[in-house]
Enzyme design. Structure first.
Site, PDB file in Angstrom:
ATOM      1  N   ASP A 220       0.847  -1.199   0.000  1.00 14.17           N
ATOM      2  CA  ASP A 220       0.000   0.000   0.000  1.00 14.17           C
ATOM      3  C   ASP A 220       0.878   1.242   0.000  1.00 14.17           C
ATOM      4  O   ASP A 220       0.610   2.230  -0.656  1.00 14.17           O
ATOM      5  CB  ASP A 220      -0.888   0.034   1.255  1.00 14.17           C
ATOM      6  CG  ASP A 220      -2.006  -0.988   1.175  1.00 14.17           C
ATOM      7  OD1 ASP A 220      -2.062  -1.708   0.166  1.00 14.17           O
ATOM      8  OD2 ASP A 220      -2.799  -1.058   2.129  1.00 14.17           O
TER       9      ASP A 220
ATOM     10  N   ASP B 169       0.877   4.119  -2.624  1.00 14.89           N
ATOM     11  CA  ASP B 169       0.627   5.482  -2.194  1.00 14.89           C
ATOM     12  C   ASP B 169       1.726   6.425  -2.692  1.00 14.89           C
ATOM     13  O   ASP B 169       1.472   7.551  -3.111  1.00 14.89           O
ATOM     14  CB  ASP B 169       0.616   5.489  -0.662  1.00 14.89           C
ATOM     15  CG  ASP B 169      -0.304   6.538  -0.148  1.00 14.89           C
ATOM     16  OD1 ASP B 169      -1.423   6.605  -0.661  1.00 14.89           O
ATOM     17  OD2 ASP B 169       0.113   7.304   0.734  1.00 14.89           O
TER      18      ASP B 169
ATOM     19  N   LEU C  41      -9.845   6.017   0.696  1.00 12.97           N
ATOM     20  CA  LEU C  41      -9.362   6.870   1.784  1.00 12.97           C
ATOM     21  C   LEU C  41      -7.889   7.179   1.587  1.00 12.97           C
ATOM     22  O   LEU C  41      -7.136   6.327   1.124  1.00 12.97           O
ATOM     23  CB  LEU C  41      -9.508   6.121   3.117  1.00 12.97           C
ATOM     24  CG  LEU C  41     -10.918   5.955   3.639  1.00 12.97           C
ATOM     25  CD1 LEU C  41     -10.942   4.909   4.741  1.00 12.97           C
ATOM     26  CD2 LEU C  41     -11.429   7.284   4.167  1.00 12.97           C
TER      27      LEU C  41
ATOM     28  N   LYS D 269     -10.450  -0.415  10.646  1.00 13.26           N
ATOM     29  CA  LYS D 269     -10.477  -0.540   9.180  1.00 13.26           C
ATOM     30  C   LYS D 269     -10.388  -2.022   8.854  1.00 13.26           C
ATOM     31  O   LYS D 269      -9.347  -2.640   9.000  1.00 13.26           O
ATOM     32  CB  LYS D 269      -9.325   0.233   8.559  1.00 13.26           C
ATOM     33  CG  LYS D 269      -9.411   0.212   7.072  1.00 13.26           C
ATOM     34  CD  LYS D 269      -8.522   1.224   6.408  1.00 13.26           C
ATOM     35  CE  LYS D 269      -8.764   1.260   4.915  1.00 13.26           C
ATOM     36  NZ  LYS D 269      -8.690  -0.050   4.285  1.00 13.26           N
TER      37      LYS D 269
HETATM   38  N1  5U1 Z   1     -14.511   1.661   8.947  1.00 11.09           N
HETATM   39  C1  5U1 Z   1     -14.413   2.198   7.743  1.00 11.09           C
HETATM   40  N2  5U1 Z   1     -13.758   1.635   6.732  1.00 11.09           N
HETATM   41  N3  5U1 Z   1     -13.896   2.476   5.699  1.00 11.09           N
HETATM   42  C2  5U1 Z   1     -13.430   2.385   4.431  1.00 11.09           C
HETATM   43  N4  5U1 Z   1     -14.954   3.362   7.375  1.00 11.09           N
HETATM   44  C3  5U1 Z   1     -14.643   3.558   6.093  1.00 11.09           C
HETATM   45  N5  5U1 Z   1     -14.949   4.569   5.264  1.00 11.09           N
HETATM   46  C4  5U1 Z   1     -14.506   4.506   4.001  1.00 11.09           C
HETATM   47  C5  5U1 Z   1     -13.738   3.410   3.550  1.00 11.09           C
HETATM   48  C6  5U1 Z   1     -13.249   3.374   2.162  1.00 11.09           C
HETATM   49  O1  5U1 Z   1     -14.774   5.487   3.098  1.00 11.09           O
HETATM   50  C7  5U1 Z   1     -15.564   6.620   3.459  1.00 11.09           C
HETATM   51  C8  5U1 Z   1     -14.931   7.487   4.475  1.00 11.09           C
HETATM   52  C9  5U1 Z   1     -15.709   7.375   2.173  1.00 11.09           C
END
Ligand code: 5U1
Length: 681
Positions: free
Chosen positions: A35, A39, A85, A119
């Site tokens: 990653d 990046d 993200l 995550k």
């Molecule tokens: N827990 C979490 N994982 N995750 C992945 N929240 C979260 N939010 C994401 C992603 C890709 O995206 C939004 C913030 C757009």
């Protein structure tokens, strides 16, 4: 200052690398770099584009999220793009994120409320609920277009097919992660081992593989789980004030939310949560690769907005990658389609990040020199997330005194041709062109690949056999293969042979852009091929254009123009093209009429600054689709497209009742139209 040639070449190179790795990661579940490395590539491209704005293209992967979807599932156009993200790898990077957030919100001396969430290492999905029923589930795909996996998602018991209660909006999307809990993964692999079947490398691969089954009965037998973490489409007036309130509401409607989610205050709260979750990580029943911090207040999220790929109001704080020590047994050199030589380290097998690692790409000579990697060295190998490993550093104290420096071979390991290294460029190339069997093979693979001529079923092993048995010389020979030829190959039955003949036949109806891309002209990726097809309309016009004419085309610099001119000047290439056309390869889109298209008759007015593309780009895309861009709002305006800081046109459009498209909706409309979809009046 216009970008110098070297910067243009570097940007093209970075874009191609990013696209390649996007596809490896998002489509094939076979990432080849970490990653962090990925990046780094995106950062380098963004920096270059920031320094030389004339290098920016609307299709640059610095502005996209991932790669196009696999074709086996029906495509789904996301009405609200599914974003990715930005990553932070250190506390300093999180500190900088928090500072940016506070500065933009003009809250310098206030602690921002964040929601901190694990995550999960799974697959992002978008669930569309209508009247409380799950009507469609889609993968992220490239962020704009995903795959319809409704049948599979309906087999996941934790995902409600009907919501509880009645307090939810009539039509909305929930976004979250499908994953495989550790215990389910262990049992699945145990069963596979007992049955003598292939095991999965890790839970993420297992989850992705399970969701991408065309037969949903297979998915149903897989222990998948889901946590909701956000929204796609959602009526503004139904949105609570804060993200944690939304998560509570989702739970009340029956959607699972990760129990580790916490509301925290300011940077200190984020970092304390990170430390606490890091300690808990080994005992969690699922795998996670970091923490996501999100500004909790939706009003702030709106103010902060988005950069091309990701929201400004959230960041993923990644756990450090696992490392292990092993020995470099050999450094071998692989030859790619364009002749680029890639050194690859063959390693003593070592278990790191959940898999046994036996090799690592060393990218190019500069990288080998920079890290000073030599055969026999003990090296630290890192494997982050679900990617092939990298050599982080050498342990010089353990080096044998006589260990020689790695040298790039002077001749190609596949064909013996001279290897050329252009001063200032990192890449060394075999000069053998299609004479080189490795390049030749890669060129045929590229021609047949899904995004080129899309010859279904023509995989690597078949291509090896076709070349070894001299059934195919140039790509044009593919179209003269007979079922008998194919049946003579290993592991080819009558049915498969007939299927491949049918696939070859189907592939003959292509598009000019795909055909150009399939030819494998150096530095002509998909985007350049599309630009050429749009600008020139016919292959003959492109073949007849000299480099001056080619350079008059948007985004085509002198190097690419020279590659195109050289390619078409070669009689062998012209012969292959003539043979392909004689075999029936054609592109029905060649006669597309300018002004006609899915947006024909629609008048657009643009106001404010668009985040994802320059205004000229928006205008060009609308016009390419047959639409018109006009300067002022009137009752004849079809849409007002609103970016950041809109002018008075906004209120005028509102007073006239003109439909207003915010940027995500505008992008969705363009994507739909570009994909050939219909646009509601
Ligand atoms: N827990 C979490 N994982 N995750 C992945 N929240 C979260 N939010 C994401 C992603 C890709 O995206 C939004 C913030 C757009």
């Amino acid at each position: 200052m216009p970008a110098p040639d070297s910067a243009r070449r570097r940007a093209t190179d970075l874009r191609e690398q990013i696209r390649f790795h996007d596809r490896q990661y998002h489509q094939l579940d076979a990432p080849q770099i970490t990653d962090a490395e990925y990046d780094q590539l995106v950062r380098q491209l963004r920096d270059l584009e920031a320094e030389f704005p004339d290098l920016v293209t609307a299709d640059s992967p610095s502005r996209r999220v991932g790669a196009a979807p696999l074709r086996t599932f029906a495509p789904v156009q996301h009405e609200v793009p599914m974003l990715s993200l930005d990553n932070a790898f250190t506390a300093d990077e999180v500190t900088a994120f928090d500072r940016r957030v506070r500065e933009r919100l003009e809250l310098e001396s206030t602690e921002v409320g964040y929601v901190a969430e694990p995550k999960l290492d799974g697959l992002a999905v978008s669930l569309l609920y209508e009247g409380g029923r799950l009507v469609r589930a889609a993968t992220r795909g490239d962020g704009r277009t995903g795959e319809d996996i409704t049948a599979n998602v309906l087999t996941i018991r934790e995902i409600p097919a009907r919501l509880r209660g009645s307090a939810f909006p009539g039509r909305f999307e929930v976004r979250g992660e499908v994953f495989m809990p550790r215990e389910g993964f262990r049992q699945l692999n145990e069963r596979a081992r007992a049955a003598g079947e292939k095991t999965f490398v890790n839970p993420r691969n297992a989850a992705a593989g399970s969701l991408r089954q065309l037969d949903s009965r297979i998915t149903a037998a897989r222990p998948l789980a889901f946590f909701a973490y956000g929204l796609g489409l959602f009526p503004g007036d139904a949105l609570p004030a804060e993200h944690d309130e939304l998560l509570t509401a989702l739970q009340a409607w029956g959607l699972p939310v990760c129990p580790e989610v916490e509301k925290v205050s300011g940077l200190a709260g984020c970092l304390a949560y990170f430390a606490q979750l890091s300690a808990k990580r080994p005992t969690l029943p699922y795998e996670i690769d970091g923490v996501v911090y999100k500004v909790s207040r939706y009003r702030y999220q709106t103010l902060l907005g988005y950069v091309a790929r990701a929201p400004r109001w959230a960041i993923a704080h990644k756990f450090p990658a696992e490392e292990a020590t092993t020995r470099v047994e050999a450094i071998e050199v692989q030859v790619g389609r364009t002749g680029a030589l890639t050194p690859v380290a063959r390693l003593s097998p070592v278990f790191v990040g959940g898999v046994t690692v036996t090799n690592a790409t060393l990218h190019n000579l500069d990288e080998v020199r920079r890290k000073d990697i030599r055969v026999g060295d003990m090296v630290v190998v890192r494997r982050a997330g679900d990617v092939i490993p990298e050599v982080v550093r050498v342990l010089p104290e353990q080096r044998a005194p006589e260990a020689p420096e790695f040298v790039m071979p002077g001749s190609c390991p596949a064909c013996g041709s001279v290897v050329e290294t252009i001063p200032g460029e990192a890449v060394s190339r075999c000069s053998g062109g299609l004479y080189c069997p490795a390049q030749h093979k890669e060129a045929i693979k590229h021609f047949a690949s899904r995004r080129a001529m899309d010859i279904d079923g023509l995989g690597d092993r078949l291509i090896d056999q076709l070349l070894d048995r001299k059934l195919v010389g140039t790509v044009a020979d593919l179209y003269h293969l007979t079922a008998e030829d194919l049946e003579s190959l290993d592991r080819m039955g009558r049915k498969s042979a007939q299927n491949l003949i049918a696939a070859l036949e189907t592939s003959k109806a292509s598009t000019l852009a795909r055909f150009l891309y399939a030819l494998g002209i150096r530095e002509v990726g998909e985007v350049t091929a599309q630009i050429l097809a749009r600008e020139f309309g016919t292959l003959e016009a492109i073949m007849a254009a000299d480099r001056v004419r080619l350079m008059a085309t948007r985004d085509i610099g002198p190097t690419v123009a020279a590659h195109i001119e050289t390619f078409f000047a070669q009689s062998s290439n012209r012969d292959v093209i003539a043979h392909l056309r004689a075999a029936g390869v054609h592109w029905p889109d060649e006669t597309a009429v300018a002004g006609a298209g899915p947006l024909s008759g629609q008048r657009f007015v643009l106001t404010g600054t668009l985040e994802s593309m320059p205004r000229a780009e928006a205008k060009r895309r609308i016009e390419t689709l047959g639409g018109q861009v006009v300067g002022s709002v009137s009752s004849a305006t079809s849409y007002l497209v609103v970016g950041a800081d809109p002018g008075s046109k906004h209120s005028k459009a509102e007073s006239l009742g003109i439909p207003i498209l915010l940027e995500p909706a505008f992008i969705a409309l363009l994507s739909r139209a570009e994909a050939g979809g219909t646009i509601p009046e």
